[in-house]
Design a protein around this motif. Sequence first.
Motif, PDB file in Angstrom:
ATOM      1  N   MET A  53       0.813  -1.183   0.000  1.00  0.00           N
ATOM      2  CA  MET A  53       0.000   0.000   0.000  1.00  0.00           C
ATOM      3  C   MET A  53       0.866   1.260   0.000  1.00  0.00           C
ATOM      4  SD  MET A  53      -3.058  -1.093   2.581  1.00  0.00           S
ATOM      5  CE  MET A  53      -2.445  -2.587   3.320  1.00  0.00           C
ATOM      6  N   ALA A  54       1.884   1.279   0.836  1.00  0.00           N
ATOM      7  CA  ALA A  54       2.771   2.443   0.877  1.00  0.00           C
ATOM      8  C   ALA A  54       3.462   2.624  -0.469  1.00  0.00           C
ATOM      9  CB  ALA A  54       3.797   2.296   1.995  1.00  0.00           C
ATOM     10  N   LEU A  55       3.861   1.529  -1.080  1.00  0.00           N
ATOM     11  CA  LEU A  55       4.539   1.627  -2.372  1.00  0.00           C
ATOM     12  C   LEU A  55       3.588   2.089  -3.466  1.00  0.00           C
ATOM     13  CD1 LEU A  55       6.852  -1.493  -2.242  1.00  0.00           C
ATOM     14  CD2 LEU A  55       7.441   0.901  -1.842  1.00  0.00           C
ATOM     15  N   GLU A  56       2.338   1.734  -3.359  1.00  0.00           N
ATOM     16  CA  GLU A  56       1.350   2.205  -4.328  1.00  0.00           C
ATOM     17  C   GLU A  56       1.233   3.727  -4.260  1.00  0.00           C
ATOM     18  OE1 GLU A  56      -3.396   1.792  -5.303  1.00  0.00           O
ATOM     19  OE2 GLU A  56      -2.404   0.159  -4.249  1.00  0.00           O
ATOM     20  N   ASN A  57       1.239   4.281  -3.052  1.00  0.00           N
ATOM     21  CA  ASN A  57       1.193   5.742  -2.909  1.00  0.00           C
ATOM     22  C   ASN A  57       2.428   6.387  -3.510  1.00  0.00           C
ATOM     23  OD1 ASN A  57      -1.292   6.005  -1.753  1.00  0.00           O
ATOM     24  ND2 ASN A  57      -0.543   6.118   0.336  1.00  0.00           N
ATOM     25  N   GLY A  89       8.480  19.009  -0.455  1.00  0.00           N
ATOM     26  CA  GLY A  89       9.724  19.055  -1.207  1.00  0.00           C
ATOM     27  C   GLY A  89      10.818  18.141  -0.696  1.00  0.00           C
ATOM     28  N   SER A  90      10.549  17.386   0.373  1.00  0.00           N
ATOM     29  CA  SER A  90      11.599  16.569   0.979  1.00  0.00           C
ATOM     30  C   SER A  90      11.251  15.097   1.100  1.00  0.00           C
ATOM     31  CB  SER A  90      11.930  17.108   2.373  1.00  0.00           C
ATOM     32  OG  SER A  90      12.453  18.411   2.267  1.00  0.00           O
ATOM     33  N   GLY A  91      10.268  14.632   0.378  1.00  0.00           N
ATOM     34  CA  GLY A  91       9.931  13.217   0.426  1.00  0.00           C
ATOM     35  C   GLY A  91       9.075  12.856   1.626  1.00  0.00           C
ATOM     36  N   THR A  92       8.810  11.561   1.729  1.00  0.00           N
ATOM     37  CA  THR A  92       7.933  11.047   2.770  1.00  0.00           C
ATOM     38  C   THR A  92       8.595   9.859   3.450  1.00  0.00           C
ATOM     39  OG1 THR A  92       5.974  11.762   1.565  1.00  0.00           O
ATOM     40  CG2 THR A  92       5.647  10.018   3.198  1.00  0.00           C
ATOM     41  N   THR A  93       8.421   9.768   4.765  1.00  0.00           N
ATOM     42  CA  THR A  93       8.886   8.616   5.525  1.00  0.00           C
ATOM     43  C   THR A  93       7.725   8.063   6.328  1.00  0.00           C
ATOM     44  OG1 THR A  93      11.119   9.525   5.754  1.00  0.00           O
ATOM     45  CG2 THR A  93      10.504   7.776   7.277  1.00  0.00           C
ATOM     46  N   LEU A  94       7.393   6.811   6.065  1.00  0.00           N
ATOM     47  CA  LEU A  94       6.385   6.087   6.817  1.00  0.00           C
ATOM     48  C   LEU A  94       7.111   5.091   7.699  1.00  0.00           C
ATOM     49  CD1 LEU A  94       3.393   5.147   7.297  1.00  0.00           C
ATOM     50  CD2 LEU A  94       3.822   3.489   5.498  1.00  0.00           C
ATOM     51  N   ILE A 101      -3.261   1.149   5.936  1.00  0.00           N
ATOM     52  CA  ILE A 101      -2.024   0.942   6.712  1.00  0.00           C
ATOM     53  C   ILE A 101      -2.309   1.187   8.188  1.00  0.00           C
ATOM     54  CG2 ILE A 101       0.280   1.867   7.178  1.00  0.00           C
ATOM     55  CD1 ILE A 101       0.444   2.415   4.112  1.00  0.00           C
ATOM     56  N   ALA A 102      -2.982   2.277   8.495  1.00  0.00           N
ATOM     57  CA  ALA A 102      -3.302   2.594   9.885  1.00  0.00           C
ATOM     58  C   ALA A 102      -4.120   1.479  10.519  1.00  0.00           C
ATOM     59  CB  ALA A 102      -4.053   3.925   9.968  1.00  0.00           C
ATOM     60  N   ALA A 103      -5.097   0.953   9.796  1.00  0.00           N
ATOM     61  CA  ALA A 103      -5.940  -0.120  10.331  1.00  0.00           C
ATOM     62  C   ALA A 103      -5.139  -1.397  10.545  1.00  0.00           C
ATOM     63  CB  ALA A 103      -7.114  -0.382   9.387  1.00  0.00           C
ATOM     64  N   CYS A 104      -4.306  -1.774   9.580  1.00  0.00           N
ATOM     65  CA  CYS A 104      -3.509  -3.008   9.702  1.00  0.00           C
ATOM     66  C   CYS A 104      -2.537  -2.923  10.870  1.00  0.00           C
ATOM     67  CB  CYS A 104      -2.743  -3.277   8.409  1.00  0.00           C
ATOM     68  SG  CYS A 104      -3.779  -3.815   7.052  1.00  0.00           S
ATOM     69  N   VAL A 105      -1.847  -1.813  10.993  1.00  0.00           N
ATOM     70  CA  VAL A 105      -0.883  -1.647  12.079  1.00  0.00           C
ATOM     71  C   VAL A 105      -1.624  -1.633  13.419  1.00  0.00           C
ATOM     72  CG1 VAL A 105       0.798  -0.055  13.114  1.00  0.00           C
ATOM     73  CG2 VAL A 105       0.847  -0.504  10.657  1.00  0.00           C
ATOM     74  N   MET A 126      -4.523  -3.039  14.202  1.00  0.00           N
ATOM     75  CA  MET A 126      -5.041  -4.367  14.535  1.00  0.00           C
ATOM     76  C   MET A 126      -3.955  -5.268  15.111  1.00  0.00           C
ATOM     77  SD  MET A 126      -7.866  -5.327  11.578  1.00  0.00           S
ATOM     78  CE  MET A 126      -6.596  -5.869  10.471  1.00  0.00           C
ATOM     79  N   ARG A 127      -2.711  -4.983  14.794  1.00  0.00           N
ATOM     80  CA  ARG A 127      -1.597  -5.780  15.311  1.00  0.00           C
ATOM     81  C   ARG A 127      -0.995  -5.169  16.578  1.00  0.00           C
ATOM     82  NH1 ARG A 127      -2.303  -6.476  10.155  1.00  0.00           N
ATOM     83  NH2 ARG A 127      -1.835  -8.449   9.136  1.00  0.00           N
ATOM     84  N   GLY A 128      -1.661  -4.146  17.109  1.00  0.00           N
ATOM     85  CA  GLY A 128      -1.204  -3.517  18.340  1.00  0.00           C
ATOM     86  C   GLY A 128       0.005  -2.619  18.149  1.00  0.00           C
ATOM     87  N   GLY A 129       0.197  -2.141  16.922  1.00  0.00           N
ATOM     88  CA  GLY A 129       1.371  -1.329  16.626  1.00  0.00           C
ATOM     89  C   GLY A 129       1.075   0.154  16.544  1.00  0.00           C
ATOM     90  N   THR A 130       2.105   0.886  16.187  1.00  0.00           N
ATOM     91  CA  THR A 130       2.008   2.330  16.007  1.00  0.00           C
ATOM     92  C   THR A 130       2.656   2.696  14.684  1.00  0.00           C
ATOM     93  OG1 THR A 130       4.112   2.710  17.134  1.00  0.00           O
ATOM     94  CG2 THR A 130       2.120   2.782  18.491  1.00  0.00           C
TER      95      THR A 130
END
Length: 82
Positions: free
Chosen positions: A1-5, A70-75, A52-56, A58-62
């Motif tokens: 999903m992140a790569l699709e974005n 202009g500086s890219g994105t970091t997930l 992504i938010a829902a999947c993370v 559901m696994r108890g993550g953050t």
Amino acid sequence: MALENVERLAGASQVRIRREATRSDELTLLVQDNGSGFDPASTPWHRELMSIAACVGMRGGTWTLRSPLGSGTTLTASVPAH
């Protein structure tokens, strides 16, 4: 999903994916691109990010999203390693 974005929206020429075991009980995934970035506060959430938010969650993550214009994105997503 992140790569699709990245492919559809970021205008990036490079993407870096890294998996880390930051602690013995946690796994972290980083997806970074060198695209145009965006303001998450003023941009409607795309369904991929909501997924992504829902999947993370559901696994108890953050997760965090940094995307200065202009500086890219970091997930970053961290989940328990059980």
